[in-house]
Design a protein around this motif. Structure first.
Motif, PDB file in Angstrom:
ATOM      1  N   ASP A  83      34.106  -8.363 -14.053  1.00  0.00           N
ATOM      2  CA  ASP A  83      35.368  -8.644 -13.357  1.00  0.00           C
ATOM      3  C   ASP A  83      36.529  -8.795 -14.344  1.00  0.00           C
ATOM      4  O   ASP A  83      37.673  -8.473 -14.020  1.00  0.00           O
ATOM      5  CB  ASP A  83      35.211  -9.925 -12.533  1.00  0.00           C
ATOM      6  CG  ASP A  83      36.342 -10.126 -11.535  1.00  0.00           C
ATOM      7  OD1 ASP A  83      36.816  -9.124 -10.960  1.00  0.00           O
ATOM      8  OD2 ASP A  83      36.758 -11.274 -11.326  1.00  0.00           O
ATOM      9  N   MET A  88      39.336  -3.803 -14.442  1.00  0.00           N
ATOM     10  CA  MET A  88      39.424  -4.690 -13.274  1.00  0.00           C
ATOM     11  C   MET A  88      40.572  -5.679 -13.467  1.00  0.00           C
ATOM     12  O   MET A  88      41.719  -5.356 -13.231  1.00  0.00           O
ATOM     13  CB  MET A  88      38.078  -5.372 -13.020  1.00  0.00           C
ATOM     14  CG  MET A  88      36.991  -4.380 -12.597  1.00  0.00           C
ATOM     15  SD  MET A  88      35.569  -5.198 -11.850  1.00  0.00           S
ATOM     16  CE  MET A  88      34.400  -3.852 -11.787  1.00  0.00           C
ATOM     17  N   ASP A  89      40.265  -6.909 -13.932  1.00  0.00           N
ATOM     18  CA  ASP A  89      41.323  -7.922 -14.046  1.00  0.00           C
ATOM     19  C   ASP A  89      41.979  -7.979 -15.427  1.00  0.00           C
ATOM     20  O   ASP A  89      43.016  -8.612 -15.594  1.00  0.00           O
ATOM     21  CB  ASP A  89      40.757  -9.304 -13.713  1.00  0.00           C
ATOM     22  CG  ASP A  89      40.546  -9.492 -12.223  1.00  0.00           C
ATOM     23  OD1 ASP A  89      40.946  -8.597 -11.459  1.00  0.00           O
ATOM     24  OD2 ASP A  89      39.971 -10.525 -11.825  1.00  0.00           O
ATOM     25  N   GLN A 154      33.803  -6.226  -4.587  1.00  0.00           N
ATOM     26  CA  GLN A 154      34.574  -5.870  -5.779  1.00  0.00           C
ATOM     27  C   GLN A 154      35.218  -4.496  -5.619  1.00  0.00           C
ATOM     28  O   GLN A 154      36.367  -4.279  -6.006  1.00  0.00           O
ATOM     29  CB  GLN A 154      33.668  -5.877  -7.014  1.00  0.00           C
ATOM     30  CG  GLN A 154      33.348  -7.261  -7.546  1.00  0.00           C
ATOM     31  CD  GLN A 154      34.526  -7.856  -8.298  1.00  0.00           C
ATOM     32  OE1 GLN A 154      35.620  -8.001  -7.766  1.00  0.00           O
ATOM     33  NE2 GLN A 154      34.309  -8.216  -9.544  1.00  0.00           N
ATOM     34  N   CYS A 158      39.238  -4.022  -5.705  1.00  0.00           N
ATOM     35  CA  CYS A 158      39.904  -3.194  -6.721  1.00  0.00           C
ATOM     36  C   CYS A 158      40.660  -2.023  -6.087  1.00  0.00           C
ATOM     37  O   CYS A 158      41.794  -1.728  -6.479  1.00  0.00           O
ATOM     38  CB  CYS A 158      38.876  -2.668  -7.724  1.00  0.00           C
ATOM     39  SG  CYS A 158      38.169  -3.942  -8.785  1.00  0.00           S
ATOM     40  N   GLU A 161      43.992  -2.991  -4.302  1.00  0.00           N
ATOM     41  CA  GLU A 161      45.004  -3.718  -5.069  1.00  0.00           C
ATOM     42  C   GLU A 161      46.357  -3.025  -4.882  1.00  0.00           C
ATOM     43  O   GLU A 161      46.440  -1.810  -4.758  1.00  0.00           O
ATOM     44  CB  GLU A 161      44.607  -3.725  -6.547  1.00  0.00           C
ATOM     45  CG  GLU A 161      45.379  -4.717  -7.392  1.00  0.00           C
ATOM     46  CD  GLU A 161      44.792  -4.838  -8.787  1.00  0.00           C
ATOM     47  OE1 GLU A 161      45.563  -4.801  -9.756  1.00  0.00           O
ATOM     48  OE2 GLU A 161      43.551  -4.961  -8.908  1.00  0.00           O
ATOM     49  N   LYS A 240      47.172  -8.544  -6.136  1.00  0.00           N
ATOM     50  CA  LYS A 240      45.910  -8.500  -5.408  1.00  0.00           C
ATOM     51  C   LYS A 240      46.080  -9.039  -3.992  1.00  0.00           C
ATOM     52  O   LYS A 240      47.049  -9.733  -3.674  1.00  0.00           O
ATOM     53  CB  LYS A 240      44.858  -9.335  -6.145  1.00  0.00           C
ATOM     54  CG  LYS A 240      44.261  -8.653  -7.367  1.00  0.00           C
ATOM     55  CD  LYS A 240      43.165  -9.500  -7.955  1.00  0.00           C
ATOM     56  CE  LYS A 240      42.421  -8.748  -9.042  1.00  0.00           C
ATOM     57  NZ  LYS A 240      41.570  -7.681  -8.506  1.00  0.00           N
TER      58      LYS A 240
END
Length: 288
Positions: A83, A88-89, A154, A158, A161, A240
């Motif tokens: 993650d 991703m983040d 997830q 994603c 977003e 997000k």
């Protein structure tokens, strides 16, 4: 009760430390990195849920539950490592320490996550439980932590977003991304303790609501705490789909409070000892 429960959690922490895989090779950091994020701390929330249910319903099985509890913890840790990746983040801090891709490199972090994911099922396979119980635990963990649960959540999180989703779709994302693994922890505890099917289903339902509560709580923390306070990168959800972004901070707090009150009512419907042990565990999370 409280003292005995915390003693059990301390025993599990010692067990977790002792289970660091011994994988000798000439890689410059792989062995160290493999258990590094596991050892860096974390709330151990999912294994504690499992252990609390076992302790309340079949205390003599508590030590046999350590291996499945570890499986939950390392599968969760793998998800955090992935993650935090740049794709991703792109987070720099987790559990108060630098993320693995930041400290080492992205390739190494991906592979450590992959390793922890698969090792979780090895832990269950090698546990001192009956084959039928092991099979059921593997089924529950793989279903809720894999393509039907956390990974699906997830993927949705994603992909969508920078797009505003309605509340019901946001709920679907977080039921999968966060809630199902928490629900699995409670259900796995019931399976190990040989609780009946109806009771295990009730635990799973409570776990789904608990997971949603935790996600709203996490969104509030992201919006209100610094990275130093939270021990992880915060102020990171601006693009997000989060409860704070969709509902606003104050309404998100109201929703969290409603879920908390519902959960407290649901816990009272369990047998007294399970209610008591889970209430002890959840007490600190219900104040934020």
């Amino acid at each position: 009760m409280t003292e005995k429960l915390h003693s059990l959690f301390s025993e599990f922490e010692s067990y977790l430390i002792s289970q660091s895989p011994k994988v000798p090779s000439f890689h410059p950091y792989y062995e160290k990195a493999l258990w590094e994020m596991v050892l860096s701390g974390g709330k151990r929330f999912r294994p504690k849920l499992l252990l609390s249910v076992v302790y309340a319903n079949k205390a003599k099985f508590a030590s046999k539950a350590f291996a499945p509890a570890l499986a939950l913890e390392i599968l969760h840790t793998y998800s955090l490592i992935h993650d935090d990746l740049p794709a991703m983040d792109n987070a720099l801090l987790r559990r108060g320490v630098p993320t693995l891709h930041h400290k080492y490199d992205e390739c190494g972090a991906i592979l450590v996550g992959d390793g922890l994911n698969t090792h979780s099922f090895y832990c269950i396979a090698k546990s001192k439980l009956k084959p039928k119980i092991k099979n059921k635990l593997i089924e529950i963990l793989s279903y809720n932590g894999g393509i039907h649960g956390m990974v699906l959540g997830q993927a949705l999180d994603c992909y969508f977003e920078k797009q505003t989703l309605p509340l019901e779709k946001l709920r679907t994302i977080h039921l999968n991304k966060t809630a199902k693994l928490i629900a699995a922890a409670l259900q796995m505890g019931g399976i190990i303790a040989k609780c009946d099917k109806k009771f295990c289903q009730k635990l799973y339902k409570i776990g789904l609501d608990l997971g949603l509560f935790f996600q709203i709580r996490d969104d509030i923390i992201d919006a209100t705490q610094s990275s130093q306070e939270a021990g992880k990168t915060t102020q990171n959800d601006s693009e997000k789909n989060s409860y704070v972004n969709l509902l606003g901070l104050e309404t998100a707090k109201i929703e969290a409070k409603k879920l908390q009150e519902s959960l407290q009512t649901q816990l009272q419907s369990l047998n007294p000892k399970t209610n008591q042990t889970l209430t002890i565990l959840l007490e600190e999370y219900f104040t934020f």
